[in-house]
Design a protein around this motif. Sequence first.
Motif, mmCIF file in Angstrom:
data_model
loop_
_atom_site.group_PDB
_atom_site.id
_atom_site.type_symbol
_atom_site.label_atom_id
_atom_site.label_comp_id
_atom_site.label_asym_id
_atom_site.label_seq_id
_atom_site.Cartn_x
_atom_site.Cartn_y
_atom_site.Cartn_z
ATOM 1 N N GLU A 319 0.835 -1.199 0.000
ATOM 2 C CA GLU A 319 0.000 0.000 0.000
ATOM 3 C C GLU A 319 0.876 1.257 0.000
ATOM 4 N N ASN A 320 1.999 1.213 0.702
ATOM 5 C CA ASN A 320 2.934 2.347 0.681
ATOM 6 C C ASN A 320 3.438 2.606 -0.733
ATOM 7 N N ALA A 321 3.620 1.534 -1.515
ATOM 8 C CA ALA A 321 4.068 1.701 -2.903
ATOM 9 C C ALA A 321 3.004 2.433 -3.723
ATOM 10 N N LEU A 322 1.728 2.138 -3.458
ATOM 11 C CA LEU A 322 0.646 2.858 -4.135
ATOM 12 C C LEU A 322 0.654 4.330 -3.748
ATOM 13 N N LYS A 323 0.853 4.605 -2.479
ATOM 14 C CA LYS A 323 0.895 5.993 -2.010
ATOM 15 C C LYS A 323 2.056 6.745 -2.642
ATOM 16 N N ALA A 324 3.204 6.069 -2.719
ATOM 17 C CA ALA A 324 4.381 6.720 -3.298
ATOM 18 C C ALA A 324 4.148 7.105 -4.760
ATOM 19 N N LYS A 325 3.270 6.353 -5.437
ATOM 20 C CA LYS A 325 2.944 6.667 -6.841
ATOM 21 C C LYS A 325 1.755 7.615 -6.960
ATOM 22 N N GLY A 326 1.218 8.044 -5.821
ATOM 23 C CA GLY A 326 0.067 8.938 -5.845
ATOM 24 C C GLY A 326 -1.249 8.256 -6.143
ATOM 25 N N LYS A 327 -1.297 6.924 -6.069
ATOM 26 C CA LYS A 327 -2.524 6.175 -6.386
ATOM 27 C C LYS A 327 -3.359 5.951 -5.119
ATOM 28 N N PHE A 328 -3.794 7.041 -4.504
ATOM 29 C CA PHE A 328 -4.498 6.935 -3.233
ATOM 30 C C PHE A 328 -5.886 6.321 -3.375
ATOM 31 N N SER A 329 -6.509 6.460 -4.537
ATOM 32 C CA SER A 329 -7.832 5.862 -4.716
ATOM 33 C C SER A 329 -7.762 4.340 -4.744
ATOM 34 N N SER A 330 -6.566 3.799 -4.977
ATOM 35 C CA SER A 330 -6.373 2.350 -4.994
ATOM 36 C C SER A 330 -5.910 1.807 -3.641
ATOM 37 N N THR A 331 -5.764 2.692 -2.643
ATOM 38 C CA THR A 331 -5.462 2.230 -1.288
ATOM 39 C C THR A 331 -6.770 1.832 -0.609
ATOM 40 N N TYR A 332 -6.679 1.396 0.653
ATOM 41 C CA TYR A 332 -7.800 0.656 1.239
ATOM 42 C C TYR A 332 -8.428 1.298 2.473
ATOM 43 N N GLN A 456 -5.149 11.052 12.586
ATOM 44 C CA GLN A 456 -5.924 11.777 11.584
ATOM 45 C C GLN A 456 -5.040 12.573 10.634
ATOM 46 N N THR A 457 -3.889 13.040 11.120
ATOM 47 C CA THR A 457 -2.980 13.770 10.226
ATOM 48 C C THR A 457 -2.313 12.847 9.216
ATOM 49 N N THR A 458 -2.279 11.535 9.501
ATOM 50 C CA THR A 458 -1.642 10.591 8.580
ATOM 51 C C THR A 458 -2.600 10.066 7.521
ATOM 52 N N TYR A 459 -3.892 10.289 7.697
ATOM 53 C CA TYR A 459 -4.861 9.814 6.723
ATOM 54 C C TYR A 459 -4.752 10.613 5.431
ATOM 55 N N SER A 460 -4.897 9.937 4.322
ATOM 56 C CA SER A 460 -4.943 10.610 3.023
ATOM 57 C C SER A 460 -6.298 11.287 2.849
ATOM 58 N N GLU A 461 -6.398 12.123 1.856
ATOM 59 C CA GLU A 461 -7.685 12.765 1.581
ATOM 60 C C GLU A 461 -8.739 11.716 1.233
ATOM 61 N N GLU A 462 -8.314 10.626 0.596
ATOM 62 C CA GLU A 462 -9.251 9.540 0.287
ATOM 63 C C GLU A 462 -9.769 8.897 1.573
ATOM 64 N N LYS A 464 -10.003 10.335 4.519
ATOM 65 C CA LYS A 464 -10.867 11.297 5.197
ATOM 66 C C LYS A 464 -12.244 11.360 4.533
ATOM 67 N N LYS A 465 -12.254 11.313 3.198
ATOM 68 C CA LYS A 465 -13.514 11.358 2.478
ATOM 69 C C LYS A 465 -14.355 10.108 2.774
ATOM 70 N N THR A 466 -13.695 8.954 2.778
ATOM 71 C CA THR A 466 -14.411 7.706 3.072
ATOM 72 C C THR A 466 -14.943 7.708 4.499
ATOM 73 N N LEU A 467 -14.103 8.083 5.444
ATOM 74 C CA LEU A 467 -14.531 8.082 6.845
ATOM 75 C C LEU A 467 -15.685 9.044 7.062
ATOM 76 N N ALA A 468 -15.604 10.210 6.439
ATOM 77 C CA ALA A 468 -16.686 11.185 6.577
ATOM 78 C C ALA A 468 -18.003 10.607 6.059
ATOM 79 N N ALA A 469 -17.935 9.832 4.982
ATOM 80 C CA ALA A 469 -19.146 9.233 4.410
ATOM 81 C C ALA A 469 -19.802 8.255 5.379
ATOM 82 N N TYR A 470 -18.994 7.674 6.276
ATOM 83 C CA TYR A 470 -19.535 6.713 7.245
ATOM 84 C C TYR A 470 -19.655 7.312 8.644
#
Length: 566
Positions: A319-332, A456-462, A464-470
């Motif tokens: 998952e860190n490799a996805l983050k390093a590539k900016g693919k946050f929508s593909s993280t979990y 909370q500061t370590t969460y990506s914008e993705e 935060k958006k997901t958590l807010a939805a729930y």
Amino acid sequence: MKRKMQMALSLMLALVFVFVTACSSSNTEGGKNTTTPETTNATNEQPAEPITIRLATGNNPNWDDMQSDIGKFIKEKTGITIKPEFPVGGSSDDMFALMIASDEYPDLVVPGGSTNKMVDAGALLDLRPLIEEHAPNIKKVYGEYYNRLSYSKDDDAIYTLSLTGVGHTYFDSGSGFQLQHQVLEAAGYPEIKTVKDYEAAIKAYIEKNPTTADGQPNIGLSLNGGEWQILISVTNPAFIATGAPDNGEFFINEDTYEAIMHYQRPEEREYFRWLNHMNDIGLLDPESFIQKYDQYKAKIASGRVLGLIDQQWDYGQAENALKAKGKFSSTYARFPVTLNETYQDHSFHGTGYLPALGIGITKDAQDPVRLIKFLDYLASDEGQVLLNWGIEGKHYNVVDGKRVIPADLLEQKTNDNNTFTKTTGIGNYNLSARYGDGVKDPSGNYYTTTFPEQIQTTYSEEDKKTLAAYGATTYKDLWPSDDAFPERKYGAAWTLQFEASSQENVIFQKAQDIMKKRIPEAILAKPEDFDKVYDAFLKDLEDAGVAKMNAELTKLIKDRVELWSK
């Protein structure tokens, strides 16, 4: 004396070494944080003469050879250089078995599931006298739980120091069922409570998006079932999804303490039937039970695995490799998914302080007194700050009395943690007693960097958006509250082991072999053949003698309840 292992590591932890992060403030006066590793003398000053100590443990891919900031500081402060010995071409158990056969040992060991064998071989020193005379910080950290380090009801020696955090509070969850953020967004952030909910979200996405943007076929659900992590990704979720807490390979009746292998529960048959269904409809990765760990991580890092059932520490590097590539929508995102709504996820069913993953000093250690003083320094307030926060002015600053990680380092720690760990050394030297998350030092700062505001500061914008939805601020908010279940008086059964030479241990190993054959066979079978295969699995366990093993574990559980109730 017949010894029963009361604090050994779970099979999961026995096979892989994970340095768990720790932190603490340094020594203070009047609660004012005025000290740092650079300005404070350690409670136990170490002899100045440099020595090199050998440490045998499981693999750590981020080990820095003491060339990191923290590694250099520890070497300069204590005069001790650590030379680790990792398994080569085999497991940690194989490495420790060779030591026992040769009767030659390094200075320090983290033997995990081989602890009982090391004790039986007379390889480990009783640390209690050394702690009493030379290690006040170690004793202070364990506090009221100090006697839980005792080896067994019949042997009160302390052979290993537990590396799990004392007073730990869970502020976040790294477990459960994982779904990519883009899957959730595409479905409009639906309710994800049951396996049916989980399946529906994957199915809807993959029908509309059979491939990734670069043309690779998407995978609905991949399980890390090709190696030892079959326990983590395949079989442990069966009891979690059916309302039982983690007791390793066993289910414990919370009223009577009677133990059975958890596969013998009828509820779990239905969980594995669901996995069989996922395979039948093409949503399960067909390579789930033959892929190697590196292949599993490579698939995740490619962004094409929509769902996982795993622990974050197991898939985190990918998952860190996805983050390093900016693919946050593909993280979990992570959810407490159960077989149906009649069950609750017991991932946070309380255990009290749970000694595990211990470090020991061997009979061949060149200077046991210096080693216990070294471990005591790591357990001191100064040592704890160093291990988890780092060096003031380099890895953190004090702002209005609070320790704060600089933004650039926090970004690296969050999105490129492998590099962060190797360069700073933070997380690589947690080799002694430590405080858990949520414990505050005399200055009012947390000993560790894991607390709600920091999480909370370590969460990506993705995230935060997901958590807010729930309606949540952390993933832990989605799980049952900490007081939902009464504390288990025995801790957790996965910290217990049978004697290495016992018949029960032979049965246990045989049962593991049976499980590794039959569970994949049942999941991959034609649906009409599932019950036939599962019935054969239960018959194989019965023929292997699991009833005798269950009875012995029941006794161990009851012995621990008696020991810990004193």
